[in-house]
Design a protein around this motif. Structure first.
Motif, short mmCIF file in Angstrom:
data_model
loop_
_atom_site.label_atom_id
_atom_site.label_comp_id
_atom_site.label_asym_id
_atom_site.label_seq_id
_atom_site.Cartn_x
_atom_site.Cartn_y
_atom_site.Cartn_z
N PHE A 80 -66.68 -5.82 5.83
CA PHE A 80 -66.97 -5.03 4.83
C PHE A 80 -65.92 -4.12 4.32
N LEU A 81 -66.33 -3.46 3.27
CA LEU A 81 -65.44 -2.62 2.42
C LEU A 81 -66.19 -1.30 2.16
N VAL A 82 -65.99 -0.08 2.52
CA VAL A 82 -66.83 1.11 2.24
C VAL A 82 -65.81 2.02 1.50
N ASP A 83 -66.20 2.39 0.29
CA ASP A 83 -65.55 3.40 -0.27
C ASP A 83 -66.26 4.64 -0.34
N LEU A 84 -65.80 5.48 0.41
CA LEU A 84 -66.62 6.77 0.47
C LEU A 84 -66.58 7.72 -0.65
N ASP A 85 -65.46 7.72 -1.46
CA ASP A 85 -65.44 8.55 -2.83
C ASP A 85 -66.26 7.99 -3.92
N GLN A 86 -66.44 6.68 -3.97
CA GLN A 86 -67.37 5.92 -5.04
C GLN A 86 -68.79 5.57 -4.39
N ILE A 88 -69.62 3.20 -2.73
CA ILE A 88 -69.56 1.65 -2.79
C ILE A 88 -69.41 0.84 -1.60
N ALA A 89 -70.54 0.12 -0.91
CA ALA A 89 -70.09 -0.71 0.15
C ALA A 89 -70.35 -2.08 -0.28
N SER A 90 -69.59 -3.06 -0.01
CA SER A 90 -69.77 -4.67 0.04
C SER A 90 -69.25 -5.17 1.05
N ARG A 91 -69.85 -6.51 1.35
CA ARG A 91 -69.85 -7.39 2.37
C ARG A 91 -69.16 -8.71 1.82
N GLN A 92 -68.27 -9.06 3.07
CA GLN A 92 -67.61 -10.09 2.69
C GLN A 92 -68.53 -11.35 2.97
N LEU A 93 -68.48 -12.39 2.10
CA LEU A 93 -69.18 -13.32 2.15
C LEU A 93 -68.50 -14.60 2.87
N GLU A 94 -68.87 -15.60 3.69
CA GLU A 94 -68.37 -16.68 3.89
C GLU A 94 -67.62 -17.53 2.91
N SER A 95 -67.89 -17.45 1.71
CA SER A 95 -67.33 -18.04 0.83
C SER A 95 -65.94 -17.39 0.37
N GLY A 96 -66.03 -16.30 1.05
CA GLY A 96 -64.74 -15.38 0.33
C GLY A 96 -64.97 -14.43 -0.67
#
Length: 172
Positions: A80-86, A88-96
């Protein structure tokens, strides 16, 4: 060595950007230039005065206060990548590839709470205090509902969670 550590810290995207003060025995002009160009915010040569060291650290902290007192807060894990200021949360898929997560405000706050304190177990009461504060009125089991909804959005198999685990009798 310290130069390599400094360079690696500065090359990592998505990481917090810490202040780096190099404290070293290498005092030649070329050493100082290399240290600062590698990414150090300050360069201090041994032997040193403890009072001057404190003054230099305070100067770095003052710079933070002039910039609004906060640094851009981003939490990154292998999944995961979570940007608290913006917010935005994203998940890393197995495909990269990265997939943005469509989270409600409460789900985002719940995920950012978990990711900000890796390994910590939160009771329902602690999560209510952190997420709702004194405005909460109701059954503490509402936390279970929100965790279940978040799991559906982030877990590969929500029935067998691997990211948000239940600690029986304690919380999450």
């Amino acid at each position: 060595d310290g130069l390599e550590v400094c360079a690696r810290i500065r090359q990592k995207p998505g990481q917090k950007d810490p202040y780096i003060l190099m404290l070293t025995a290498k005092g030649e002009e070329l050493d100082r230039i290399i240290g600062l160009s590698t990414g150090a915010d300050d360069y201090f040569v041994k032997p040193f005065s403890p009072r001057e060291l404190v003054a230099r650290v305070r100067a770095l902290l003052r710079r933070s206060l002039r910039q609004g007192g906060q640094q851009h807060q981003i939490y990154q894990t292998p999944h995961f990548l979570v940007d608290l200021d913006q917010r935005i949360a994203s998940r890393q898929l197995e495909s990269g590839e990265a997939e943005n997560l469509d989270l409600t405000t409460l789900e985002f706050n719940l995920l950012s709470t978990f990711i900000s304190y890796p390994g910590r177990v939160w009771s329902r009461t602690q999560l209510i205090d952190k997420l709702w504060g004194d405005d909460f009125f109701g059954d503490e089991r509402v936390v279970d509902t929100h965790v279940a909804r978040l799991r559906k959005k982030i877990e590969p198999d929500p029935s067998h969670p691997s990211f948000i685990k239940t600690v029986t009798g304690v919380g999450y």
